[in-house]
Motif scaffolding. Sequence first.
Motif, PDB file in Angstrom:
ATOM      1  N   PRO A 567       0.972  -1.399   0.188  1.00  0.00           N
ATOM      2  CA  PRO A 567       0.045  -0.013  -0.121  1.00  0.00           C
ATOM      3  C   PRO A 567       0.774   1.349  -0.002  1.00  0.00           C
ATOM      4  N   GLY A 568       1.993   1.276   0.807  1.00  0.00           N
ATOM      5  CA  GLY A 568       2.807   2.389   0.848  1.00  0.00           C
ATOM      6  C   GLY A 568       3.550   2.674  -0.481  1.00  0.00           C
ATOM      7  N   LEU A 569       3.523   1.889  -1.344  1.00  0.00           N
ATOM      8  CA  LEU A 569       4.221   2.055  -2.548  1.00  0.00           C
ATOM      9  C   LEU A 569       3.361   2.439  -3.833  1.00  0.00           C
ATOM     10  N   VAL A 570       1.939   2.085  -3.399  1.00  0.00           N
ATOM     11  CA  VAL A 570       1.140   2.501  -4.508  1.00  0.00           C
ATOM     12  C   VAL A 570       0.348   3.584  -4.393  1.00  0.00           C
ATOM     13  N   LEU A 571      -0.352   3.754  -3.135  1.00  0.00           N
ATOM     14  CA  LEU A 571      -1.528   4.774  -2.736  1.00  0.00           C
ATOM     15  C   LEU A 571      -1.188   6.107  -2.867  1.00  0.00           C
ATOM     16  N   PRO A 572       0.290   6.581  -2.438  1.00  0.00           N
ATOM     17  CA  PRO A 572       0.500   7.739  -2.431  1.00  0.00           C
ATOM     18  C   PRO A 572       0.619   8.247  -3.818  1.00  0.00           C
ATOM     19  N   ALA A 573       0.951   7.528  -4.961  1.00  0.00           N
ATOM     20  CA  ALA A 573       0.860   7.773  -5.977  1.00  0.00           C
ATOM     21  C   ALA A 573      -0.417   8.156  -6.733  1.00  0.00           C
ATOM     22  N   ILE A 574      -1.633   7.418  -6.347  1.00  0.00           N
ATOM     23  CA  ILE A 574      -3.021   7.575  -6.765  1.00  0.00           C
ATOM     24  C   ILE A 574      -3.334   8.872  -6.066  1.00  0.00           C
ATOM     25  N   ASN A 575      -3.118   9.240  -4.949  1.00  0.00           N
ATOM     26  CA  ASN A 575      -3.312  10.369  -4.188  1.00  0.00           C
ATOM     27  C   ASN A 575      -2.901  11.579  -5.094  1.00  0.00           C
ATOM     28  N   LEU A 576      -1.623  11.346  -5.411  1.00  0.00           N
ATOM     29  CA  LEU A 576      -1.278  12.662  -6.207  1.00  0.00           C
ATOM     30  C   LEU A 576      -1.811  12.844  -7.541  1.00  0.00           C
ATOM     31  N   LEU A 577      -2.100  11.821  -8.272  1.00  0.00           N
ATOM     32  CA  LEU A 577      -3.110  12.023  -9.477  1.00  0.00           C
ATOM     33  C   LEU A 577      -4.483  12.422  -8.970  1.00  0.00           C
ATOM     34  N   VAL A 578      -5.029  12.094  -8.066  1.00  0.00           N
ATOM     35  CA  VAL A 578      -6.463  12.636  -7.731  1.00  0.00           C
ATOM     36  C   VAL A 578      -6.110  14.157  -7.322  1.00  0.00           C
ATOM     37  N   ASP A 579      -5.154  14.290  -6.413  1.00  0.00           N
ATOM     38  CA  ASP A 579      -4.935  15.883  -6.078  1.00  0.00           C
ATOM     39  C   ASP A 579      -4.697  16.680  -7.216  1.00  0.00           C
ATOM     40  N   MET A 580      -4.136  16.098  -8.275  1.00  0.00           N
ATOM     41  CA  MET A 580      -3.879  16.982  -9.489  1.00  0.00           C
ATOM     42  C   MET A 580      -4.879  17.156 -10.316  1.00  0.00           C
ATOM     43  N   GLY A 581      -6.071  16.696  -9.966  1.00  0.00           N
ATOM     44  CA  GLY A 581      -7.069  16.784 -11.075  1.00  0.00           C
ATOM     45  C   GLY A 581      -7.257  15.716 -12.262  1.00  0.00           C
ATOM     46  N   ILE A 582      -6.222  14.713 -12.413  1.00  0.00           N
ATOM     47  CA  ILE A 582      -5.982  14.086 -13.236  1.00  0.00           C
ATOM     48  C   ILE A 582      -6.889  12.777 -13.405  1.00  0.00           C
ATOM     49  N   VAL A 583      -7.237  12.181 -11.983  1.00  0.00           N
ATOM     50  CA  VAL A 583      -7.625  11.157 -11.875  1.00  0.00           C
ATOM     51  C   VAL A 583      -9.039  11.030 -11.052  1.00  0.00           C
ATOM     52  N   ASP A 584     -10.126  10.408 -11.431  1.00  0.00           N
ATOM     53  CA  ASP A 584     -11.433  10.376 -10.641  1.00  0.00           C
ATOM     54  C   ASP A 584     -10.987   9.373  -9.411  1.00  0.00           C
ATOM     55  N   SER A 585     -11.150   9.466  -8.520  1.00  0.00           N
ATOM     56  CA  SER A 585     -10.691   8.836  -7.219  1.00  0.00           C
ATOM     57  C   SER A 585     -11.969   7.575  -7.036  1.00  0.00           C
ATOM     58  N   GLU A 586     -12.853   7.581  -7.823  1.00  0.00           N
ATOM     59  CA  GLU A 586     -14.024   6.548  -7.814  1.00  0.00           C
ATOM     60  C   GLU A 586     -13.649   5.641  -8.836  1.00  0.00           C
TER      61      GLU A 586
END
Length: 742
Positions: A567-586
Amino acid sequence: MPNLQPLTIDKLITLQYIPSRVPFHLSPDGKYLAITLESGERDFPSSMNTQENSIPQNLAASQVKIIDTTNGNVVTPFGNSKSMSPRWSDDGKLLAAYLLNGDRVSLGIWHRQNGQIQIFANTQISKIYGGYEIFGCAVPQWMPNNQAVVLQVQTTKNSVADSSKISNVSVFSFDPTIENSEQQEAESDLLSWLSGDLVIFDINSGEQKLLAQNLPFRSWRISPDGKNIALLKAVKREVNNTHHWTLYDLVVLPTDSSPPITVASNIPQTYAVSFSWSPDSQYIAYTTHKRVALSVEEQTDEGELFVVSADGTNVTRKLSNTETPNLGQNYETPRWSQDGKEIYCLTSSGVWITATEGSSCRNLTVNSDMEILYWIQRPLFNLCTLWDNNKIPLAFRNPQTLNSGLAFLNIETGENTILFEDAQNFTADALSTEMGNNGDLYFALETADTPAEICCVTDKDKETKQLFVPNPDLSEVAFGKSRLISWRGYDGSECFGALMLPQNYVERQKLPLIVNVYGGVNNSCFLNNFDFGWSGHQHPQLFASRGYAYLCPDMPMLNRDPMRQLPGLVLPAINLLVDMGIVDSERVGVIGQSYGGYCVLGLLTQTNRFKAAVTSAGVYNMTSFYGILMSHGKSRWIDWAETAQGRMGGSLWEKRDTYIENSPLFYLDRVETPVLLISGTGEPGEASQASEVFSGLRRLGKTVEMRLYDREGHYSGGWSQKSLRDVGARVISWFDSYIMSG
């Protein structure tokens, strides 16, 4: 503006690409460049364990092409026949290659003058790994008279009777009182997989002259005078907790059928190709290559240079010293100067040059922001060819930007100059290059949105030009674009990832995301690869061309408790893309293959972040995978689990709790994500691993589907086109139904 379309499975299957470990070869006059192209158009299952399938996987979808270097025109010399590994005769009149001839592999000869093709059915070319492939460096090599070819053919001598063919009982045994019993079993397996006969085949009479029978080797070199042939004979494997390599004896075989001479022994190498003849045929130079594991992730390479007399009369001379950088290479050879007075060796930062008699040496290095990929030389040749009389061309990558370029290292001044550096990648390896006698350079370049193309740099104008485009009909495909992203991990360290976005992406547009996970690898280094390092049903362009974002994050791992790290290797990258407005978190999905499949299921037992998952050929139960027996009786996964990628740190009985705690199967009750399980049935244990998960998730009332592909192997990128069409279509529809539709 054309109406852009997604990359279809059919188009993916027909894409032509440059295969690894198959050399280019330029005709002696420099006019025609012979290469091999491979595609996904295989009609046979890929499993190496399929006894009825004797067709090598790499040959099954390959064709030789000849490119006219003056205008880029291309001919297919062997027509519709599957072919690979082309080699010009020294006079440039004939081209030898391996052809698929029914259910066997034969030598084919193409006559340049009239286009006539000869197929010699009485040559049955040797295949390695139980018939799985033809080793790319094992090309047909011409004798100096241009009338005979040296080949490795299937052995005519059976060293061990196979009792399974005459009995319905398979017997495996182990006696602890016999010293090195398991080591001998591993060596027997290696030797049987590499063994073949070395012959000189006369193309006029069709006769074969046997030089060596039932010998385990991968490639060979003919001396410049044609009197001897050198090869590295596999003798044993060295395997323990810190290293894993094969030891070879350097053997010289006189072409007049005199007894062979072993001139050096116990040489550690990877692929047994790193040796070369001196110009006067009196000496052979070779490098060693040891890869020592300090941990699962931290490894160091060690390689040294030696010279030995070809007649075995002189003591082997070690030319490297304690100050010499690592000289070990996978596919490259030490190169002699034209006069034989110096030897050149490639290093990770430049070129090391030594006087042949050992009186002096110098280490030439490039700039610190240049990581050497390989040098551009004539594949499998003995001599070093200099560009513009005093320079060595080097393909490099900038470790900060991940852009690749071409530089020239001046062997007289030590200076290096860069010809170009762009967001692109040199395709395949050092064998996929060539250099003409006039200094013209040939190589393959690709970008994240363009498959590999053959390019050239001429000594005359010193500009990079496109020579041949293997896939010209892609203008209407909506290929995605890549970008490098970075973030801070849970421990505060800087992490990177390769992100692919749709071609028409608008900033702040929230996209569905597919995350491709594979622990222990810096996946961002594939930023400029057309496939991000993944083909088959995981090809990023299948998804980017359909409106998905596709992420391959770096996943460096510690040598313990792998599942907890995920989880620590993958989830921060997803959080970044969500914060950048690139990815829909759902709308986030995850995909993984092999150890990546393990990572997928390991993530699903610890987070509900993903709305859909696809896992293929994964390990899900460390306890049951540990004891899987191969068809020949080898327990190959024990070392993998204890000291290698499995990261368990000991045996099942020493680390019982560790095996259970790092097996996703024991935590399936925590999974809430719909899971698509994919496996071929041709690899022992893989289908049973998927079946355990399917049975567990079904028992727990979870959403799951399992697709098993008959007689297919480990990786879908090498599957038959029938299987690849099905799995590709299902993976896309799986993510579309759970993620794209919201």
